[in-house]
Motif scaffolding. Structure first.
Motif, PDB file in Angstrom:
ATOM      1  N   GLY A 114     -12.620  -6.035  11.200  1.00  0.00           N
ATOM      2  CA  GLY A 114     -13.303  -4.985  10.877  1.00  0.00           C
ATOM      3  C   GLY A 114     -13.571  -5.096   9.307  1.00  0.00           C
ATOM      4  O   GLY A 114     -13.736  -3.933   8.815  1.00  0.00           O
ATOM      5  N   ARG A 115     -13.141  -6.282   8.797  1.00  0.00           N
ATOM      6  CA  ARG A 115     -13.608  -6.376   7.246  1.00  0.00           C
ATOM      7  C   ARG A 115     -15.205  -6.577   6.924  1.00  0.00           C
ATOM      8  O   ARG A 115     -15.668  -6.462   5.824  1.00  0.00           O
ATOM      9  N   LEU A 116     -15.684  -6.986   8.062  1.00  0.00           N
ATOM     10  CA  LEU A 116     -17.205  -7.524   7.952  1.00  0.00           C
ATOM     11  C   LEU A 116     -18.143  -6.951   9.131  1.00  0.00           C
ATOM     12  O   LEU A 116     -17.722  -6.707  10.187  1.00  0.00           O
ATOM     13  N   THR A 117     -19.259  -6.415   8.677  1.00  0.00           N
ATOM     14  CA  THR A 117     -19.985  -6.265   9.961  1.00  0.00           C
ATOM     15  C   THR A 117     -21.378  -7.129   9.870  1.00  0.00           C
ATOM     16  O   THR A 117     -21.594  -7.996   9.075  1.00  0.00           O
ATOM     17  N   VAL A 118     -21.872  -7.290  11.080  1.00  0.00           N
ATOM     18  CA  VAL A 118     -23.091  -8.375  10.925  1.00  0.00           C
ATOM     19  C   VAL A 118     -24.028  -8.052   9.989  1.00  0.00           C
ATOM     20  O   VAL A 118     -24.573  -9.037   9.575  1.00  0.00           O
ATOM     21  N   GLU A 119     -24.453  -6.882   9.881  1.00  0.00           N
ATOM     22  CA  GLU A 119     -25.347  -6.534   8.851  1.00  0.00           C
ATOM     23  C   GLU A 119     -25.061  -6.880   7.530  1.00  0.00           C
ATOM     24  O   GLU A 119     -25.920  -7.424   6.788  1.00  0.00           O
ATOM     25  N   LYS A 120     -23.710  -6.991   7.184  1.00  0.00           N
ATOM     26  CA  LYS A 120     -23.390  -7.168   5.601  1.00  0.00           C
ATOM     27  C   LYS A 120     -23.509  -8.826   5.691  1.00  0.00           C
ATOM     28  O   LYS A 120     -23.665  -9.372   4.758  1.00  0.00           O
ATOM     29  N   ALA A 121     -22.650  -9.644   6.881  1.00  0.00           N
ATOM     30  CA  ALA A 121     -22.772 -10.918   6.948  1.00  0.00           C
ATOM     31  C   ALA A 121     -24.274 -11.490   6.725  1.00  0.00           C
ATOM     32  O   ALA A 121     -24.794 -12.506   6.081  1.00  0.00           O
ATOM     33  N   ASP A 144     -20.957  -8.441  22.086  1.00  0.00           N
ATOM     34  CA  ASP A 144     -21.847  -7.410  21.396  1.00  0.00           C
ATOM     35  C   ASP A 144     -22.044  -8.055  19.772  1.00  0.00           C
ATOM     36  O   ASP A 144     -23.245  -7.727  19.690  1.00  0.00           O
ATOM     37  N   VAL A 145     -21.350  -8.713  19.388  1.00  0.00           N
ATOM     38  CA  VAL A 145     -21.819  -9.386  18.267  1.00  0.00           C
ATOM     39  C   VAL A 145     -22.844 -10.287  18.179  1.00  0.00           C
ATOM     40  O   VAL A 145     -23.758 -10.377  17.410  1.00  0.00           O
ATOM     41  N   MET A 146     -22.813 -11.192  19.283  1.00  0.00           N
ATOM     42  CA  MET A 146     -23.875 -12.164  19.532  1.00  0.00           C
ATOM     43  C   MET A 146     -25.255 -11.298  19.678  1.00  0.00           C
ATOM     44  O   MET A 146     -26.285 -11.735  19.313  1.00  0.00           O
ATOM     45  N   CYS A 197     -26.571  -9.998  16.495  1.00  0.00           N
ATOM     46  CA  CYS A 197     -27.237 -11.194  15.591  1.00  0.00           C
ATOM     47  C   CYS A 197     -28.531 -11.636  16.421  1.00  0.00           C
ATOM     48  O   CYS A 197     -29.455 -11.854  15.535  1.00  0.00           O
ATOM     49  N   LEU A 198     -28.821 -11.616  17.535  1.00  0.00           N
ATOM     50  CA  LEU A 198     -29.829 -11.774  18.399  1.00  0.00           C
ATOM     51  C   LEU A 198     -30.853 -10.754  17.933  1.00  0.00           C
ATOM     52  O   LEU A 198     -32.242 -10.977  17.696  1.00  0.00           O
ATOM     53  N   ALA A 199     -30.540  -9.532  17.827  1.00  0.00           N
ATOM     54  CA  ALA A 199     -31.305  -8.361  17.284  1.00  0.00           C
ATOM     55  C   ALA A 199     -32.344  -8.940  16.060  1.00  0.00           C
ATOM     56  O   ALA A 199     -33.216  -8.215  15.733  1.00  0.00           O
ATOM     57  N   LEU A 200     -31.343  -9.319  15.290  1.00  0.00           N
ATOM     58  CA  LEU A 200     -31.934  -9.383  13.816  1.00  0.00           C
ATOM     59  C   LEU A 200     -33.033 -10.305  13.825  1.00  0.00           C
ATOM     60  O   LEU A 200     -33.827 -10.464  12.904  1.00  0.00           O
ATOM     61  N   LEU A 201     -33.206 -11.267  14.909  1.00  0.00           N
ATOM     62  CA  LEU A 201     -34.345 -12.008  14.935  1.00  0.00           C
ATOM     63  C   LEU A 201     -35.736 -11.500  15.551  1.00  0.00           C
ATOM     64  O   LEU A 201     -36.911 -11.945  15.299  1.00  0.00           O
ATOM     65  N   ASP A 202     -35.653 -10.004  15.908  1.00  0.00           N
ATOM     66  CA  ASP A 202     -36.744  -9.394  16.460  1.00  0.00           C
ATOM     67  C   ASP A 202     -37.593  -9.305  15.126  1.00  0.00           C
ATOM     68  O   ASP A 202     -37.150  -8.570  13.993  1.00  0.00           O
TER      69      ASP A 202
END
Length: 820
Positions: free
Chosen positions: A318-325, A3-5, A8-13
């Motif tokens: 749970g310390r980090l989200t994909v959006e924050k990274a 799900d994390v992958m 990350c791929l969605a952010l390339l949209d």
């Protein structure tokens, strides 16, 4: 992490836009002009005045301490990372210990005032001018690195460099070293307190009655001073952030500032425990290295590999989200682009666009030969795609196990940005490194440095950019009996010229004679520069970030690093091959021109129209001859390959100043990373037999000469793949310009991915692209304010097109546009 992958791929949209924070920070960048910051110059001058008579390495450490303790620090609104090199964003610090004469000249308008330059113009206040002219420059007169180099340089080497311009070593005479990847992983793992403890332990173990140990003592003391200086630097930010948090009214920003203060109070002193801490720790290494050394190409290595364990752990707990990274990484990209380097105008032509060459590498393979692509690899692509910033210079490593999906997403980024990332072939680069002594473990873990130079992470102290040997100039000299038509100087006399050679073999031998002569002086100049750097500007902090230096008790230039090589960035090699192949075809094989006709046409720059045929007719014959590299024509391709092979084998026989002092290597290695030096180099080369007129640019890297690659990208790639790239362990540079309409469709992307795969299967080492039309570039010239973020690939680096000087702009426009 599936799900994390997907996240990350969605952010390339393309539908996903920058966050308001990142968008605002990007606007801050574009709202600032390049400027000259005198702070560092004033502080280092004061420090040197206070430490006269002490060991130079200790003086350098104390100077770094004074600079980092007293320079202005700032935190931009909304930023998540801290660290600055100058008092304002895009400000360039001044390094008077390297050279001051050029700065004094330009402060007085020779050849331009800083703010009137035709490219890379820098704003400077009247106060800053007065400070530099009154308080800084007078102290350094006669005491700089440049002064030392001039005093050591043999006269015949000086003539070869300065008068004939068959070699160009100017930039290393007035600048620092750099060209390495510091050991960020070590600092992230043990912290600077751990580094200090290592140095102290080594210092305590010395037997100072032993002369060798006695010599190590100042260096180790300097390492401790320098690392403690960086800890003070971080503590200053922690204090500033706490103060800002106390005065902040916005609850969310207050919490951010407090967290940033906590992080700066933890790293880089201690090991990083989170992704956020690890990223901030990297900057507390990168920035002091640049402030200390005046070197560029301080690269980041395989960030997606050594940051990934922190990312994975933080996401899982749970310390980090994909959006924050992603936001943290965007701030990293913006921070890197914020840095600036002030160069003399004469060198700016070769480095125009204000590049710092801070390469960041993603992809490739693991030690066990498995695909190394992970979620951070895609986040790095997303940062480059959405921000359209020229730094960091993103590199994608490819091997036969790299997923097509990753390459496809990478080329979509190139399509959007215009020139980033570049692609490098593990299947050639790793063998090229093994060939010169790297261990497999270090070779397979390589990162790219600067433009195209492969290096192990945290283990190499040698520079790759030793200067610019000018191959096209050597052809000109060979055809004129060794005499330089421009200056009238003969360095390497020969008893024949173009009109008296009896065979093409004699032409090649004359060329190789010039090559051997100027290669010797290229090496001599490089070693003189190294000697001066070691004496005048040692770098104790950078050295402590390179494996082997603390263990041996030696600074980099003393032979402290695990590996050490010196390189030269070849300029005009393909121009040389084109000219020689055309001489062979037109004069010796097909006898379409006599040697006398060709030489007269060259001597008169094709401008004598009274001859039969006229100069211009001869030029058209030369331009249209099927004798140019890039068209899958075996004859010019063979000559180019022979030249590369001959030069590589001869250069690697020469030793550098660290040979035999501990490092693996210790010799010169070749590279075709020309930056934009091919434009300036061409100014000193007369008309050449490929139809190029006097003063025009020569070729960059191993790319075809502009508009001479006429048979499409497949033919161009076939020519390039014939070169013995494995003999270029300093890096290979190959540019391809593609018309944007070719890659707009899914079918176009399929062809693009297949093109990269095919080239790499044919053992091409590297490829990079310009996806921009000449029409767009002309529009940018006419309305630069409308194209402020238009990025182009210059050579091994990318820059904003409107920041380039006109000569380089025209060179890029003139390159062949290929259709896939």
């Amino acid at each position: 992490m599936k799900d994390v992958m997907q996240q990350c791929l969605a952010l390339l949209d393309d539908k996903i836009k920058l966050t308001p924070r990142v968008k605002d920070l990007r606007e801050i960048f574009f709202s600032r002009d390049l400027s000259v910051c005198p702070e560092r110059a004033v502080l280092i001058t004061k420090s040197y005045q206070e430490t006269e008579g002490q060991p130079m390495v200790v003086r350098r450490a104390k100077a770094l301490d004074k600079i980092l303790s007293e320079m202005t620090i700032y935190v931009k609104d909304g930023d998540l990372l801290v660290g600055n090199m100058a008092s304002v964003p895009r400000g360039a610090p001044v390094f008077p210990e390297f050279a001051v004469d050029w700065g004094e000249n330009e402060l007085n308008g020779d050849p331009y005032f800083f703010d009137k330059r035709p490219g890379d113009a820098y704003q400077i206040t009247e106060e800053a001018k007065e400070i530099l002219l009154r308080d800084v420059i007078p102290y350094w007169k006669g005491k700089t690195h440049e002064d030392r180099v001039k005093s050591l340089l043999p006269e015949d080497t000086r003539v070869a460099c300065k008068e004939v311009k068959a070699i160009d070593e100017d930039w290393v005479m007035v600048s620092g070293d750099g060209h390495t990847i510091p050991d960020y992983q070590k600092v992230i793992r043990i912290g600077l307190e751990g580094v200090i403890a290592q140095a102290q332990q080594k210092l305590d173990s010395l037997d100072i009655s032993d002369p060798d140990d006695l010599q190590k003592r100042p260096f180790l003391e300097a390492v401790i001073i320098a690392n403690k200086a960086v800890l003070k630097f971080a503590a200053r930010y922690a204090a500033k952030l706490k103060e800002m948090a106390a005065n902040e009214k916005d609850v969310q920003r207050k919490a951010e500032l407090n967290e940033m203060a906590r992080i700066c109070g933890t790293v880089p002193a201690e090991p990083a425990t989170t992704f956020y801490e690890a990223v901030q720790s990297m900057f507390f290494v990168n920035i002091p290295v640049q402030v200390e050394s005046n070197g560029h190409s301080i690269s980041f290595g395989r960030v997606d590999q050594y940051l990934y364990p922190f990312f994975k752990k933080d996401i899982g707990e749970g310390r980090l989200t994909v959006e924050k990274a992603y936001e943290i990484m965007c701030c990293m990209w913006l921070k890197v682009t914020e840095f600036s380097k002030l160069r003399p105008w004469a060198d700016t032509v070769a480095f125009v666009g204000n590049p710092l060459f801070q390469n960041l590498t993603i992809g490739g393979q693991t030690f066990n030969g498995q695909d190394a692509v992970n979620e951070l690899s895609y986040l790095a692509l997303a940062c480059t795609k959405k921000l359209s910033m020229i730094q960091p210079s993103l590199t994608v490593r490819v091997f036969n196990g790299t997923p097509d999906r990753f390459i496809r997403e990478a080329v979509k980024v190139v399509r959007k940005v215009g020139s980033l990332p570049a692609f490098f072939n593990d299947e050639v680069i790793i063998p090229s490194m093994l060939n010169i002594g790297y261990s497999y473990e270090d070779a397979v873990d390589y990162g790219m440095v600067g433009c195209v130079e492969q290096a192990p992470q945290g283990k190499i102290g040698g520079r790759f950019g030793a200067g610019f040997p000018n191959f096209a100039k050597w052809v000109e000299l060979a055809l004129n009996g060794g005499k330089d038509p421009r200056s009238g100087i003969t360095c390497c006399a020969q008893d024949k010229d173009l009109t008296t050679f009896e065979s093409f073999d004699e032409v090649m031998e004359a060329f190789y004679a010039q090559l051997r002569y100027f290669l010797k002086h290229h090496v001599t100049a490089g070693n003189v520069v190294d000697l001066s750097w070691g004496e005048m500007t040692p770098n104790p902090f950078l050295s402590s970030m390179i494996e082997g230096c603390i263990e041996r008790g030696k600074e980099i230039k003393e032979g402290g690093a695990k590996y050490d090589f010196t390189g030269g960035q070849n300029v005009g090699m393909i121009s040389a091959a084109n000219a020689l192949a055309t001489v062979k075809k037109m004069v010796f094989d097909e006898k379409l021109l006599s040697a006398q006709q060709l030489k007269h046409a060259l001597d008169t720059n094709f401008e004598d129209q009274a001859t039969q045929p006229s100069g211009e007719v001869i030029r058209q014959m030369l331009l249209n001859a099927d004798s140019k590299f890039g068209n899958d024509n075996d004859e010019p391709d063979r000559i180019a390959a022979d030249i590369m092979r001959y030069f590589s084998e001869h250069e690697m026989q020469y030793k550098n100043t660290r040979y035999g002092k501990g490092p693996i290597g210790g010799f010169f290695i070749p590279s075709t990373a020309t930056v934009s030096a091919h434009v300036g180099a061409g100014e000193f080369v007369g008309a050449t037999a490929d139809g190029r007129k006097a003063g025009e640019p020569v070729t960059e890297g191993t790319s075809a000469y502009r508009s001479t690659d006429r048979k499409g990208p497949t033919a161009l790639m076939n020519s390039y793949s014939k070169l013995p790239s494995v003999l270029m362990p300093g890096g290979q540079l190959f540019n391809l310009k593609i018309t944007p309409t070719s890659v707009q469709t899914e079918e176009g992307l399929d062809h693009w991915v297949a093109l990269i795969r095919t080239l790499f299967e044919k053992k091409g080492m590297q490829i990079q692209f310009n996806i921009v039309s000449a029409a767009t570039l002309h529009q940018a010239q006419d309305a630069p304010d409308n194209y402020r973020d238009l990025i182009v690939r210059v050579a091994g680096f990318s820059s904003y097109f409107v920041s380039l000087c006109p000569q380089v702009q025209e060179d890029i426009i003139a390159r062949t546009e290929h259709v896939l």
